[in-house]
Design an enzyme around this catalytic site. Structure first.
Site, short mmCIF file in Angstrom:
data_model
loop_
_atom_site.label_atom_id
_atom_site.label_comp_id
_atom_site.label_asym_id
_atom_site.label_seq_id
_atom_site.Cartn_x
_atom_site.Cartn_y
_atom_site.Cartn_z
N LYS A 83 -7.67 6.12 -2.82
CA LYS A 83 -6.83 5.17 -2.08
C LYS A 83 -6.10 5.91 -0.95
O LYS A 83 -5.64 7.05 -1.14
CB LYS A 83 -5.81 4.55 -3.05
CG LYS A 83 -4.97 3.42 -2.47
CD LYS A 83 -4.03 2.83 -3.54
CE LYS A 83 -3.15 1.71 -3.02
NZ LYS A 83 -2.26 1.16 -4.07
N SER B 237 -2.28 -3.79 -4.45
CA SER B 237 -2.56 -3.17 -3.17
C SER B 237 -3.80 -2.27 -3.19
O SER B 237 -4.32 -1.94 -2.12
CB SER B 237 -1.36 -2.33 -2.73
OG SER B 237 -1.14 -1.25 -3.63
N SER C 194 -0.55 -2.77 -8.97
CA SER C 194 -1.50 -2.54 -7.88
C SER C 194 -2.82 -1.91 -8.29
O SER C 194 -3.75 -1.87 -7.50
CB SER C 194 -0.86 -1.69 -6.79
OG SER C 194 -0.02 -2.49 -6.01
#
Lengths: 493, 493
Positions: free
Chosen positions: B79, B154, B178
């Site tokens: 990420k 996210s 997330s």
């Protein structure tokens, strides 16, 4: 306190930022070394790079703990870290890691000599002392019509202990005495080098006045004078600010109720306090506990072990020198105020020579004067404590008089070497008693008037012969010469 | 041969036996990304050359008989909230559009040490704020199951790239759900470890006391392998726990002792819980009951306060963490000429414009909420109160875990929602976190695994939560569930 000259009392509270003597920063392992090229002692942590996290430097906590204990503070079982938020270009994270409601040191006090009466002491109470990281340094270059600003972040994350006093001081001299004693204590503890020109000790002063008027006491609005880096500046700034506030009050009549605290700076060249840019509203630092750092829990064992291992405080050293070496309070004061190095030097000379009073007097006169002339500290002083002890031992044993001893001392300063080598180089030889006796007889015979005067009770008449004796033999000990002359006159009488 | 990009375990077997090289696995991953990413948009950066070079180095070392790490040759995506030295680290924000971190996050360094091949950085909601990956400044990620739907957020990119079969493993971060919510939306398995189990050093902070890095994969076994590589205390992160890291892959083939699973009835009866999600949870309960688990009803009395508490604490910390993006040191800086700086002056104008231009609406909204919640006069009313409620929430979990080993329930109130459906309604978006934020507030580990498909063939996630440091228990239970069901083997068509 009130007089015609000064129709008010000054109320002073100090905030002292002390840089702790760690080799690395408060939250990373970058060096704290002063004077490195800009932005060389930096890493992702102290630069506040995205993703970087702080890790506490245990040594800084230990130094803060030592300081707090020496100042008589209470050490709470838990202390934590808070973020103080404000935007400034030399504050790379947009917040400073500091301590808000649970500082590492709570309360405390410092006892100082009362500048108005040296025989009295005053106790200045402390509010707290907390740890925080320093910010960087902005340098503005507005030459050539351009407003270039450069930022050096080497200082970011340097550990500071902020010591906050109660508004207990009543004169600029008291503020100076407080700072002097605090600096002395910090250097005794070895928690800071207190190099003010390097920013290791910086002072903010909160100042206002209490004015007596028609039986009422009026307080003027508080002014905080920021970032002074010499004791002289502090003393002058406070004195100037008091005058300024008095005149302002005479003109405006504004009191503490009418005006919030303002921030002033000290303009050293102009010798006046000047207002800094007024904030539009009160700063809102939006403190929050720093979620990246754990609270610190100091156990009773840690606190007590630290207390037991504390270095001797100056106040204790003053008492001890008087008791152990039978020197006067004034002399102990002079020696102790020179710092721990001079105390250690004195003790070594006193013990080595077996004559503490002589050691005290020589150090205060000859050693300190020379240090001042040469601009050196005791650590770099050319004559070691052992050497001086040996020299003074010979004076006490009557082998050298003070004047010859000073010659030896001067020789040691210039050429080094041992006492024996200096004595040899200077051609100093001890004169035997028989030789002195014949010299005495010779001079007494040649000066019957002196003999007459002594018999008449004027003992000091011998003095005129000492000079002559010294000319004939520079190694003559004047004290010995004097005694033998008196004996001869008496036995002849 | 088909290269099994849907299983790290299978890949590791083939790599170990020599049937497959790391270069072949990496090339397969890069080819797959090239094929899927134009539609999915999971990646912000693909590091083709560095990945192939890393693969070649691994192959060479394997040929030379040198020891290799536990993930040797397995392609992985990271990420874009995790710092990397060889790829930009943007947090999907204009603010860090060109940001190259000078250091690797600890988890990235550990991936490299484990010889994983990092193929790229994945898209996310800007600064990890969002539940749909629609707030990324660099374009939306779509759900591989249906491009008109969001992948959740996210960590939407991190979930989508696994679901799309680009890589068998990815790293996400979870502040309020997330990892788990996008795992649920994309039909994969994701684990948020215990707070402090995995280092946050180099994880760009959203809300420091809630953030945690975790593994995302097709199944629990692969999550365990990845967790093994990244877990463990880190001297650079003060909040990382000083505990031993067990082998999370050990014992995944059985459940030790009787398993007591807690059900929160209040959650199953929550308003807005989609009936199909509810059905999947009921089915999962039956799977565990059939496997011999004891099902117990428990209460979490303060769960109605999870979302409000979270939406005070997370934005407060975020407003502080994001202060560092001021245009002065790195990231986006708005060019401001002194002449058009206005009344605020060039410095303040630079701050305002840089932040105004580079932060998106959701980030600004949370900064505003956080600044307000921390501001003078409101700090006690909101922030301090939220901290108090947070403690009660943790106590709820502690009490519940007195009676059960794990909690089972929904991950999200609904199946994946459509692009644009909630983006203009922040409150609706925040309610996506209804069931997940509790674990972050309490710091406990929680896992999301595929537990069904809707009538429209969309994934539904099941959440398991455990007491602190009981990741092994979570993974054991998830592995048992995945032996009994085949939901985790379902792939987007």
């Amino acid at each position: 306190m009130l007089s015609v000259d000064q129709p008010y009392e000054i109320v002073i509270g100090l905030e002292v930022h002390v840089q702790l003597r760690t080799t690395t920063k408060l939250f990373c392992r970058c060096a704290t070394q002063f004077g490195a090229p800009p932005n060389t002692n930096v890493c992702p942590v102290c630069l506040g790079m995205p993703g970087a996290l702080p890790v506490i430097n245990e040594h800084a906590v230990q130094l803060a703990l030592q300081t707090g204990l020496a100042l008589g503070s209470t050490i709470p079982p838990m202390t934590k870290w808070d973020r103080k938020q404000y935007f400034y270009p030399d504050l790379p994270k947009g917040y400073q890691i500091s301590q808000f409601d649970l500082p590492i040191c709570d309360g405390g006090h410092l006892t100082i000599a009362d500048p108005a009466d040296e025989s009295q002491t005053r106790t200045i109470r402390l509010i707290r002392a907390h740890l925080e990281e320093d910010a960087g340094k902005s340098m503005h270059d507005e030459a050539n019509g351009r407003a270039d600003s450069r930022i050096d972040l080497n200082r970011c994350g340097t550990p500071l202990l902020e010591i906050v006093s109660q508004p207990d001081m009543r004169s600029a001299a008291e503020a100076k005495a407080f700072l002097t004693e605090l600096k002395l204590l910090l250097t005794y503890l070895d928690v800071s080098d207190c190099e003010m020109q390097e920013g290791s000790l910086r002072v903010d002063a909160n100042v206002n006045l209490k004015i007596e008027k028609a039986g009422d006491t009026i307080a003027t609005p508080i002014v905080e004078i920021k970032n002074m880096n010499s004791f002289r500046a502090v003393e002058r700034a406070i004195a100037h600010e008091a005058q300024r506030q008095y005149h302002e009050w005479e003109e405006t009549g504004l009191t503490i109720e009418d005006r919030t605290k303002r921030t002033f700076g000290w303009d050293d060249a102009a010798e006046r306090t000047v207002p800094q840019r007024e904030k539009e509203e009160a700063a809102d630092y939006r403190y929050l506990p720093d979620p990246d750092l754990l609270p610190i829990c100091l156990s009773t064992e840690t606190v007590e072990a630290t207390r037991a291992a504390l270095a001797e405080f100056p106040a204790v050293a003053r008492q001890r020198l008087q008791a152990d070496y039978e020197i006067k309070a004034y002399d102990a004061d002079v020696i102790v105020n020179q710092g721990r190095g001079v105390v250690e030097y004195f003790e070594a000379v006193a013990k080595g020579s077996g004559d503490a009073r002589r050691a005290s007097s020589w150090i205060q006169q000859d050693v300190l004067r020379t240090m001042k002339e040469q601009g050196v500290g005791i650590g770099d002083f050319a004559v070691s404590a052992d050497t001086l002890a040996e020299l003074l031992g010979q004076v006490s044993a009557g082998k050298l008089d003070n004047a010859r001893a000073r010659d030896v001392f001067q020789h040691l300063l210039e050429k080094g070497g041992s006492v024996a080598e200096a004595i040899k180089a200077l051609g100093i030889e001890s004169v035997d008693a028989g030789e002195i006796e014949s010299l005495c007889q010779e001079l007494l015979d040649a000066n019957p008037q002196v003999v007459e005067d002594v018999r008449g009770g004027k003992m000091q008449a011998i003095g005129s012969l000492i000079g002559q004796a010294k000319k004939k033999n520079p190694n003559v000990n004047p004290k010995q010469f004097r005694e033998i002359c008196l004996q001869l006159i008496e036995s002849a009488g | 041969m088909t290269i099994p990009l849907d299983s790290a375990a299978k890949l590791l077997g083939l790599l170990a036996s020599g049937e497959l090289t790391a270069r072949q696995a990496t090339q397969a991953s890069l080819d797959r990304i090239a094929a899927t990413d134009p539609e999915v948009g999971a990646f912000t950066f693909v590091n083709t050359e560095a990945a192939l070079a890393a693969a070649d180095s691994i192959d060479q070392r394997r040929r030379d008989g040198q020891p290799l790490g536990v993930l040797a040759g397995v392609p992985i995506a990271v990420k874009d909230v995790l710092c990397t030295t060889d790829m930009p680290t943007t947090c999907s924000s204009r603010m860090l559009e060109n940001h190259m971190s000078p250091y690797d996050a600890t988890v990235v360094a550990r991936l490299r040490a484990a010889d994983a091949v990092i193929v790229g950085k994945t898209n996310m909601d800007e600064f990890a704020m969002g539940a749909s990956t629609e707030t990324s400044a660099f374009g939306k990620t779509t759900n591989p199951w249906n491009p008109s739907l969001t992948p959740g957020g996210s960590s939407g990119g991190a979930a989508a790239c696994v679901a799309a079969g680009d890589v068998p493993l990815s790293l996400g971060s979870d502040t309020g759900g997330s990892i788990r919510q996008p795992a649920a939306f994309c039909g994969i398995t994701g684990l948020k470890p215990t707070y402090g189990r995995v280092s946050r050093y180099g994880l760009i902070a959203f809300a420091s006391s809630l953030d945690q890095v975790g593994p995302m994969a097709f199944d629990a076994v692969d999550c365990a392998t990845l967790l093994n590589a990244i877990a463990g205390s880190d001297a650079s992160d003060s909040t990382s726990l000083p505990v031993e890291t067990p082998d999370f892959t050990a014992g995944l083939d059985r459940i030790e002792g009787e398993l007591r699973i807690g059900i929160v009835k209040h959650h199953l009866e929550a308003e807005g819980l989609d009936p199909e999600v509810r059905q999947a949870v009921d089915d999962a309960i039956e799977v565990f009951r059939d496997a011999g688990a004891k099902i117990v009803e428990v209460e979490l009395p303060h769960s109605d306060y999870w979302v409000p508490t979270y939406y005070v604490i997370a934005p407060s910390e975020a407003s502080s963490n994001l202060s560092r993006y001021d245009g002065a040191h790195y990231g986006h800086r708005s060019p401001v000429a002194a002449s058009d700086a206005g009344d605020r002056g060039p410095l303040v104008a630079t701050y305002c414009r840089s932040r105004g231009e580079a932060f998106g609406a959701e980030v600004k909204r949370r900064i505003m909420i956080g600044m307000y919640a921390l501001s003078a006069g409101y700090g006690d009313k909101y922030y301090v109160k939220a901290l108090q409620v947070r403690r009660l929430i943790r106590q709820d979990f502690d009490s519940a875990f007195q009676n059960v080993d794990l909690l089972l329930g929904p991950v999200t109130p609904t199946p994946p929602f459509a692009m644009g459906e909630k983006i203009d309604d922040p409150l609706q978006m925040y309610l996506c976190d209804l069931f997940t934020v509790g674990a972050n507030l309490a710091g406990i580990p929680a896992l999301s695994m595929p537990g069904g498909l809707t009538s429209n063939n969309l994934p539904i996630g099941i959440q398991l939560q455990a007491p602190p440091l009981q990741e092994a228990k979570l993974l054991q239970a998830a592995a048992a569930f995945q032996r009994a069901t085949d939901w985790h083997t379902k792939r987007p068509l």
